[in-house]
Design a protein around this motif. Structure first.
Motif, PDB file in Angstrom:
ATOM      1  N   THR A 153      -1.239   7.784   6.897  1.00 19.32           N
ATOM      2  CA  THR A 153      -2.361   7.980   5.972  1.00 19.32           C
ATOM      3  C   THR A 153      -2.195   7.064   4.776  1.00 19.32           C
ATOM      4  O   THR A 153      -1.097   6.988   4.188  1.00 19.32           O
ATOM      5  CB  THR A 153      -2.440   9.438   5.505  1.00 19.32           C
ATOM      6  OG1 THR A 153      -2.498  10.304   6.644  1.00 19.32           O
ATOM      7  CG2 THR A 153      -3.678   9.663   4.638  1.00 19.32           C
ATOM      8  N   ASN A 154      -3.246   6.375   4.403  1.00 21.12           N
ATOM      9  CA  ASN A 154      -3.250   5.510   3.222  1.00 21.12           C
ATOM     10  C   ASN A 154      -3.673   6.359   2.027  1.00 21.12           C
ATOM     11  O   ASN A 154      -4.842   6.732   1.892  1.00 21.12           O
ATOM     12  CB  ASN A 154      -4.225   4.345   3.429  1.00 21.12           C
ATOM     13  CG  ASN A 154      -4.178   3.358   2.270  1.00 21.12           C
ATOM     14  OD1 ASN A 154      -3.478   3.563   1.277  1.00 21.12           O
ATOM     15  ND2 ASN A 154      -4.927   2.273   2.382  1.00 21.12           N
ATOM     16  N   PRO A 162       0.827  -1.208   0.000  1.00 18.37           N
ATOM     17  CA  PRO A 162       0.000   0.000   0.000  1.00 18.37           C
ATOM     18  C   PRO A 162       0.864   1.262   0.000  1.00 18.37           C
ATOM     19  O   PRO A 162       2.016   1.251   0.437  1.00 18.37           O
ATOM     20  CB  PRO A 162      -0.788  -0.133   1.307  1.00 18.37           C
ATOM     21  CG  PRO A 162       0.068  -0.976   2.181  1.00 18.37           C
ATOM     22  CD  PRO A 162       0.754  -1.944   1.265  1.00 18.37           C
ATOM     23  N   ARG A 163       0.280   2.339  -0.489  1.00 16.32           N
ATOM     24  CA  ARG A 163       0.971   3.633  -0.509  1.00 16.32           C
ATOM     25  C   ARG A 163       0.580   4.383   0.752  1.00 16.32           C
ATOM     26  O   ARG A 163      -0.582   4.740   0.960  1.00 16.32           O
ATOM     27  CB  ARG A 163       0.582   4.419  -1.757  1.00 16.32           C
ATOM     28  CG  ARG A 163       1.054   3.793  -3.061  1.00 16.32           C
ATOM     29  CD  ARG A 163       0.515   4.585  -4.244  1.00 16.32           C
ATOM     30  NE  ARG A 163       0.903   5.988  -4.136  1.00 16.32           N
ATOM     31  CZ  ARG A 163       0.285   6.977  -4.793  1.00 16.32           C
ATOM     32  NH1 ARG A 163      -0.757   6.712  -5.566  1.00 16.32           N
ATOM     33  NH2 ARG A 163       0.688   8.228  -4.668  1.00 16.32           N
ATOM     34  N   LEU A 164       1.582   4.603   1.579  1.00 12.92           N
ATOM     35  CA  LEU A 164       1.324   5.238   2.860  1.00 12.92           C
ATOM     36  C   LEU A 164       2.238   6.437   3.046  1.00 12.92           C
ATOM     37  O   LEU A 164       3.372   6.456   2.553  1.00 12.92           O
ATOM     38  CB  LEU A 164       1.565   4.246   4.002  1.00 12.92           C
ATOM     39  CG  LEU A 164       0.744   2.959   3.997  1.00 12.92           C
ATOM     40  CD1 LEU A 164       1.244   2.032   5.089  1.00 12.92           C
ATOM     41  CD2 LEU A 164      -0.730   3.258   4.174  1.00 12.92           C
ATOM     42  N   THR A 165       1.746   7.435   3.748  1.00 12.50           N
ATOM     43  CA  THR A 165       2.573   8.559   4.181  1.00 12.50           C
ATOM     44  C   THR A 165       2.628   8.549   5.701  1.00 12.50           C
ATOM     45  O   THR A 165       1.632   8.240   6.372  1.00 12.50           O
ATOM     46  CB  THR A 165       2.008   9.906   3.693  1.00 12.50           C
ATOM     47  OG1 THR A 165       0.698  10.102   4.241  1.00 12.50           O
ATOM     48  CG2 THR A 165       1.937   9.935   2.173  1.00 12.50           C
ATOM     49  N   VAL A 166       3.790   8.869   6.233  1.00 10.84           N
ATOM     50  CA  VAL A 166       3.990   8.856   7.685  1.00 10.84           C
ATOM     51  C   VAL A 166       4.552  10.209   8.102  1.00 10.84           C
ATOM     52  O   VAL A 166       5.571  10.661   7.561  1.00 10.84           O
ATOM     53  CB  VAL A 166       4.945   7.729   8.115  1.00 10.84           C
ATOM     54  CG1 VAL A 166       5.154   7.759   9.624  1.00 10.84           C
ATOM     55  CG2 VAL A 166       4.406   6.378   7.687  1.00 10.84           C
ATOM     56  N   HIS A 190      -7.910   6.879   4.173  1.00 10.28           N
ATOM     57  CA  HIS A 190      -8.073   7.083   5.603  1.00 10.28           C
ATOM     58  C   HIS A 190      -6.711   7.028   6.308  1.00 10.28           C
ATOM     59  O   HIS A 190      -5.725   6.536   5.755  1.00 10.28           O
ATOM     60  CB  HIS A 190      -9.012   6.030   6.205  1.00 10.28           C
ATOM     61  CG  HIS A 190     -10.435   6.219   5.821  1.00 10.28           C
ATOM     62  ND1 HIS A 190     -10.917   5.897   4.570  1.00 10.28           N
ATOM     63  CD2 HIS A 190     -11.494   6.717   6.515  1.00 10.28           C
ATOM     64  CE1 HIS A 190     -12.208   6.177   4.488  1.00 10.28           C
ATOM     65  NE2 HIS A 190     -12.585   6.675   5.668  1.00 10.28           N
ATOM     66  N   GLY A 191      -6.704   7.536   7.509  1.00 10.85           N
ATOM     67  CA  GLY A 191      -5.479   7.545   8.297  1.00 10.85           C
ATOM     68  C   GLY A 191      -5.777   7.378   9.769  1.00 10.85           C
ATOM     69  O   GLY A 191      -6.930   7.326  10.193  1.00 10.85           O
ATOM     70  N   CYS A 192      -4.734   7.325  10.541  1.00 16.15           N
ATOM     71  CA  CYS A 192      -4.888   7.234  11.993  1.00 16.15           C
ATOM     72  C   CYS A 192      -3.668   7.872  12.645  1.00 16.15           C
ATOM     73  O   CYS A 192      -2.605   8.010  12.028  1.00 16.15           O
ATOM     74  CB  CYS A 192      -5.054   5.788  12.453  1.00 16.15           C
ATOM     75  SG  CYS A 192      -3.544   4.810  12.370  1.00 16.15           S
ATOM     76  N   THR A 193      -3.845   8.273  13.896  1.00 16.91           N
ATOM     77  CA  THR A 193      -2.775   8.896  14.671  1.00 16.91           C
ATOM     78  C   THR A 193      -2.512   8.049  15.904  1.00 16.91           C
ATOM     79  O   THR A 193      -3.445   7.690  16.634  1.00 16.91           O
ATOM     80  CB  THR A 193      -3.151  10.326  15.079  1.00 16.91           C
ATOM     81  OG1 THR A 193      -3.373  11.114  13.898  1.00 16.91           O
ATOM     82  CG2 THR A 193      -2.041  10.963  15.889  1.00 16.91           C
TER      83      THR A 193
END
Length: 379
Positions: free
Chosen positions: A76-77, A50-54, A108-111
């Motif tokens: 975040t995906n 998956p393409r994710l940003t951190v 969507h994303g999560c913290t």
């Protein structure tokens, strides 16, 4: 990378295929090929990662011993397919912290927040986070670094110390020098006007006499400077007494800053800082060494800070002081407004030396030193 389950699956696939071929048992070969096929499916799953940003934040970036620093990761995906549960690994000071991130649907994303293991003083370089994910069966694992390095400073623990009222001018009409900082209210001299000067400080009488626009040169009045010298030689200390000495030095630096007095911190190893903030950064990483001359270098350290126009209050932080060091402090006493000696000594040891004319306080810990010092100064 193979996980433990993946390694077991690989061994089982190879063993079943080999055993089936040797015993001419096709069912075993079929089971082995199925296991190998499962590994291939797991590898294909990881290829389509998956393409994710951190985004990582660490707050605060400067803490004192005993306080907590906390990291926050926002994942975040940004791809079109959902991401499986992830494991993010932080390495701080040799300690690994693994953070679980739940599965994320597209867009969507999560913290996630978690504490950082930064209990002891030091300068911690936190490498990029390692973002890892696995296939649904946890057979293979793939990781990559995300983000950049971060630095967290853990300052020594500071105790509240009372300051000694030293001699020397501290008010607006005090003694001034040309090198004093601008922006005060103490008149030092007249000089030619330069663009940007406050026109209200133009001296019209001198301007009329000289034919040149003259202005009052006002500065911050000279104040007694606080010089803190930390002994970084290994000889005076035993056990963890050096850590207590560092805390005492930090406490004196903060006390000077709190009182608004100019500060300079020096170590016998040659390091130097001129403000409380930078002094604490130095003290977060300072170490003692056997090659350090210790207080034998004190005369050279203080030679350039004493002048006829500035008063200096000297504070020396060390372990047990020997006869030579005590005599040296007595010889230097007349050059300073005050000389304070902080000694960190083992408990139940003989009383350390108290040089004449020097305010000497000894204690086995930084907490006890602060209590002894405040009791003596505030009585």
């Amino acid at each position: 990378m193979l996980t433990r389950s993946g390694a077991a699956m690989t061994a089982a696939a190879a063993g079943l295929i080999a055993l089936g071929a040797w015993t001419d048992y096709p069912e075993l070969v079929t089971l082995g090929l199925a296991a190998a096929g499962t590994l291939l499916v797991a590898a294909a799953w990881l290829v389509a990662s998956p393409r994710l940003t951190v985004v990582r934040e660490v707050r605060p970036r400067r803490v004192f011993e005993g306080d907590a620093a906390q990291a926050t990761l926002t994942v975040t995906n940004v791809g079109r397919r959902g991401s499986p549960p992830l494991r993010i690994t932080e390495t701080v000071g040799g300690h690994r912290t693994t953070v679980a991130v739940p599965a994320l649907t597209a867009g969507h994303g999560c913290t996630v927040s978690y504490p950082l293991p930064v209990a002891s003083r030091g300068r911690y370089v936190i490498p990029p986070v390692q973002l890892g994910h696995s296939d649904p069966l946890r057979l293979l694992h793939r990781g990559r670094a995300c983000g950049g390095e971060l630095v967290v400073h853990v300052y020594p623990r500071v105790h509240l110390l009372a300051t000694i009222a030293t001699g020397g001018p501290q008010d607006a009409e005090g003694q001034t020098v040309s090198s004093a900082p601008l922006g005060g209210v103490a008149f030092h001299s007249l000089r030619e006007y330069v663009p940007g000067d406050d026109w209200r400080r133009i001296h019209w009488g001198a301007t009329a006499r000289t034919g040149t626009v003259m202005t009052r040169h006002v500065v911050v009045p000279d104040e007694p400077r606080q010089l803190v010298v930390l002994d970084t030689g290994a000889t005076p200390y035993s056990g963890r007494l050096f850590e207590d000495a560092v805390r005492v030095a930090a406490s004196f630096c903060v006390a000077a800053e709190r009182s608004g007095l100019p500060l300079r911190l020096r170590t016998t190893g040659g390091a130097e800082r001129d403000s409380s903030g930078t002094a604490l950064e130095l003290l977060s990483t300072v170490a003692c060494g056997a090659a350090d001359r210790g207080l034998a270098a004190l005369s050279d350290l203080v030679r350039d800070v004493v002048s006829d126009t500035e008063g200096v209050a000297l504070t020396v932080v060390t372990g047990r002081v020997g006869t030579d060091a005590a005599q040296l402090l007595m010889q230097l006493r007349h050059r300073f407004l005050t000389v304070n000696l902080a000694q960190l000594v083992p408990p139940d040891s003989a009383l350390p030396a108290r040089p004449r004319g020097v305010l000497a306080v000894a204690a086995p810990t930084s907490e006890q030193f602060a209590a002894n010092w405040n009791r003596l100064v505030l009585r």
